[in-house]
Scaffold this motif. Sequence first.
Motif, PDB file in Angstrom:
ATOM      1  N   ASN A   1      86.610 -49.473 -51.615  1.00 36.04           N
ATOM      2  CA  ASN A   1      86.168 -50.734 -50.620  1.00 36.04           C
ATOM      3  C   ASN A   1      86.973 -51.901 -50.704  1.00 36.04           C
ATOM      4  OD1 ASN A   1      84.032 -49.222 -49.740  1.00 36.04           O
ATOM      5  ND2 ASN A   1      82.600 -50.206 -50.889  1.00 36.04           N
TER       6      ASN A   1
ATOM      7  N   ARG B   1      89.589 -53.295 -48.026  1.00 39.24           N
ATOM      8  CA  ARG B   1      89.583 -54.594 -47.503  1.00 39.24           C
ATOM      9  C   ARG B   1      91.025 -55.290 -47.304  1.00 39.24           C
ATOM     10  NH1 ARG B   1      84.726 -55.006 -50.506  1.00 39.24           N
ATOM     11  NH2 ARG B   1      86.079 -55.696 -52.433  1.00 39.24           N
TER      12      ARG B   1
ATOM     13  N   TRP C   1      79.606 -48.352 -46.640  1.00 39.25           N
ATOM     14  CA  TRP C   1      79.438 -49.742 -47.048  1.00 39.25           C
ATOM     15  C   TRP C   1      78.912 -50.714 -46.089  1.00 39.25           C
ATOM     16  CZ3 TRP C   1      84.711 -53.165 -46.387  1.00 39.25           C
ATOM     17  CH2 TRP C   1      84.302 -54.470 -46.915  1.00 39.25           C
ATOM     18  N   PRO C   2      77.969 -51.314 -46.777  1.00 41.39           N
ATOM     19  CA  PRO C   2      76.837 -52.083 -45.571  1.00 41.39           C
ATOM     20  C   PRO C   2      77.541 -53.205 -44.723  1.00 41.39           C
ATOM     21  CG  PRO C   2      75.595 -51.775 -47.626  1.00 41.39           C
ATOM     22  CD  PRO C   2      77.233 -51.398 -47.989  1.00 41.39           C
ATOM     23  N   ASP C   3      78.445 -53.826 -45.547  1.00 43.63           N
ATOM     24  CA  ASP C   3      79.141 -54.849 -44.797  1.00 43.63           C
ATOM     25  C   ASP C   3      80.478 -54.683 -43.943  1.00 43.63           C
ATOM     26  OD1 ASP C   3      77.196 -56.604 -45.703  1.00 43.63           O
ATOM     27  OD2 ASP C   3      78.235 -57.090 -47.724  1.00 43.63           O
TER      28      ASP C   3
ATOM     29  N   LYS D   1      80.519 -56.257 -40.279  1.00 42.51           N
ATOM     30  CA  LYS D   1      80.479 -57.624 -40.531  1.00 42.51           C
ATOM     31  C   LYS D   1      81.954 -57.961 -40.912  1.00 42.51           C
ATOM     32  CE  LYS D   1      78.707 -61.582 -42.729  1.00 42.51           C
ATOM     33  NZ  LYS D   1      77.824 -61.811 -43.795  1.00 42.51           N
ATOM     34  N   PHE D   2      82.655 -57.091 -41.770  1.00 42.47           N
ATOM     35  CA  PHE D   2      83.976 -57.605 -42.465  1.00 42.47           C
ATOM     36  C   PHE D   2      85.125 -57.546 -41.417  1.00 42.47           C
ATOM     37  CE2 PHE D   2      87.827 -55.660 -44.147  1.00 42.47           C
ATOM     38  CZ  PHE D   2      88.420 -56.837 -44.625  1.00 42.47           C
TER      39      PHE D   2
ATOM     40  N   GLU E   1      84.638 -59.947 -38.216  1.00 43.55           N
ATOM     41  CA  GLU E   1      84.912 -61.472 -38.623  1.00 43.55           C
ATOM     42  C   GLU E   1      86.563 -61.389 -39.043  1.00 43.55           C
ATOM     43  OE1 GLU E   1      82.532 -62.221 -41.995  1.00 43.55           O
ATOM     44  OE2 GLU E   1      81.027 -62.914 -40.764  1.00 43.55           O
TER      45      GLU E   1
ATOM     46  N   ARG F   1      76.981 -45.875 -38.881  1.00 43.82           N
ATOM     47  CA  ARG F   1      78.007 -46.817 -39.136  1.00 43.82           C
ATOM     48  C   ARG F   1      79.011 -46.864 -37.705  1.00 43.82           C
ATOM     49  NH1 ARG F   1      76.045 -49.579 -41.746  1.00 43.82           N
ATOM     50  NH2 ARG F   1      76.173 -48.706 -43.694  1.00 43.82           N
TER      51      ARG F   1
ATOM     52  N   GLN G   1      77.882 -48.405 -34.916  1.00 42.19           N
ATOM     53  CA  GLN G   1      77.978 -50.001 -34.952  1.00 42.19           C
ATOM     54  C   GLN G   1      79.363 -50.606 -34.793  1.00 42.19           C
ATOM     55  OE1 GLN G   1      76.282 -50.442 -38.722  1.00 42.19           O
ATOM     56  NE2 GLN G   1      74.072 -50.606 -38.230  1.00 42.19           N
TER      57      GLN G   1
END
Length: 766
Positions: free
Chosen positions: A573, A577, A610-612, A615-616, A619, A650, A653
């Motif tokens: 993860n 990122r 990965w739940p976020d 959102k990551f 953004e 996922r 989404q």
Amino acid sequence: MMIKSFRSRLLVSFMTLAGAVLIISLVAVWLATSQQSERTLERELEVSERVFAELMDVRAQQLQQAAEVLTTDFGFREAVASGDENTIISALINHGERIGTDLIVLQSPNGEEIAATHTSQLLPSIENLTAGKSAAQLVLVDDEIFQIVTVPVRAPDLIAWATLGFGVDDDFAVLMRQLTHADITFMNRQQRNVFASSLDEEILAQIEDPAIALNTALDNLNLAANVSGFNDIQYALSNDPNLVILFSTDEFAATSEFVTLQQQYLVIALATLIFAVLLAMITARKINQPVASLTRAAEQLGAGDYNQPITLQRNDEFGALGAAFETMRQGISQREQQIMYQLQHDLLTGLPNRVSLRDYLSRAIQSKQNGYVVLLNVARFGEVNDRFGQQVGDRLLQMISQRLRDSAPEQWWIGRLAGDEFVLIGEGQSEPQTKALLRDVEQTLSQPWWLDETSYLLEFRAGYLTFPNIGDDADSILRRAQICARQAKQRNAFAVAYEHGMDEQHLRRLQIVQALPSAVREQRLQLHYQPKVNCNDGRILGVEALLRWRDEHLGVVRPDEFIPLAEQTGEINRLTRWVCTAAFDQLQLWHEQGLQLALAINLSALDLQWPDLVKFLREAAQKRGLSPQSITLEVTESAVMVEPEQAIKRLTQLREAGFKIAIDDYGTGYASLAQLKRLPVDELKLDRSFIQDIANSHADLTIVRSTLALAHELQLTTVAEGIEEESAWQILQQLGCDTVQGYYFSRPLAATQFEQWLRDYQGVSP
């Protein structure tokens, strides 16, 4: 000194407990009686003060009545009106003797003295005397205290003031003591002058001593006292704050009953303590005898003597304890055997466990005799447990252990290392014998695994090596055997023998695991970009960001080396990122330079959990002003199939957020057409294994043609990777592929190199 005897400790415990209880209760009673005695003294003194005040009021009323008798006498008023001094004096003396007054003063209306037994100058002013504060007042006159009353003499107008007073002396104080049950002392607190008191002269001597503080003197005399300021009394006329009335009583006499109670309780406590000690000695002796017998029996059991029976002829709890000791003696031998068995054997399969394995292998190594170690691993056994449950997995492990017992010769020692790993050790066995064993084991384990009329598919991998040449300790031998088993899995073989250099590969993996976090944290990774080309006209549509890592110690580390390790260690993860951040920054820079390129980024299976993630990415794109439509997220078939439902959720989404979704390496995973139909996909990316030899392989050509047709029917964009020859590009153009990429156009390049390549390519492209 430490008390070792149980009997002595028991006796001390009884005595300590009894003593503690008695001491606590004695202290409680002592404190309670002491506090009660103090409260009693305070209440008695308060009562004495109230009685004193009431008596003073009665005395004042008497004095008031006597004064009014004098002032209403006609002859006296006539004498005052006529100024007959002799008659006035005679009347005052006669009246004073009759009522027993000690002070008589007659003053004119303006305060001038007419006649007096004491000079009127020592009295307060006529205004204070006639202010009406009280019927009778206390004043200090010539170092004497008088209770006085002042009344008017009228004929009928005011012609004089008559003041009469009783002296406050020792006799008065004694009388008050008899009535109030407290000693009363009138004194000057600062000068320590006593004007009147009911106390003895010896006591007064210490109270009057200015060298001793008043509170200290009272404490030394054991007197409980209350001090009332002279000004606190409503009928006092003095403004001197040092004039006080001291109410006192003998503290010992007042609290004698409480002291007697405390002494009586102390005697009772001592008697109780003596009785408790005697009772404790008897009880300790009775308890100690069976305990001593059981102690000797326990020592025998501890020494390993189980032959002497334990008999304790009692019908109480100690008798039951003796019977329990006997039962323990009978069962302890069996339990020791069971414990030793459980310590050395696996409870599920009955095979020797890791402890026995290490001991056996260590002894075999120390014997200097050559032999072989075979480590057998059940491939993907965790999936069996996850899908069918722990109970099914346990029963399959029991079946595996039984088949190993049946197929292995007696010369081979069999044990379970852990989980799904089994170990066979053959002392004195040669390489041909070991290979024969592996053939028999492979044949036995390849038979169907039927359990409750259900057949389970199990695959096995084995690693083997000789000892003691390859390893001189159990841990290193087992570790190398596990490395061989992993190599067998990678090679899709049943068994692999240890070869020199395998340790280096294992150590390299460990070094990569250790270096990866710091490489991500310190940004020692790089992104290279491979162009994605329009298959029809050769235009550059975008790039795929590919991760590269060159370490000063490890050299070039391939993605297929560190990506799986990153997934195993939880670094994936953080790695994702970093890749997204760096790629988005580069895409923003290109867009600002006028290069309207699309970007493709690879995601792993763990990224989809990965739940976020959504959102990551959303953004990060918004922060840089990037449209999600310009970003394609590539996931492999195998990544989707790890957790299909979670992956579909996922990906849905992400697509709703505007990102494009691509299935990478299509055709090499496990996705079915049913799964493909459910996936929110925009793009299919054909694996390079179908493209590299498409010009020469009819099978590859057929697969690619059918896949492209299927994708177009599903309205999906198609991408072919691995284009290394112009012929492959031409075939894909004929088949209607949308996008291509590969070394024929360009290898992955750093950002600056790609920009130069793009300028050169656009300068020569049609």
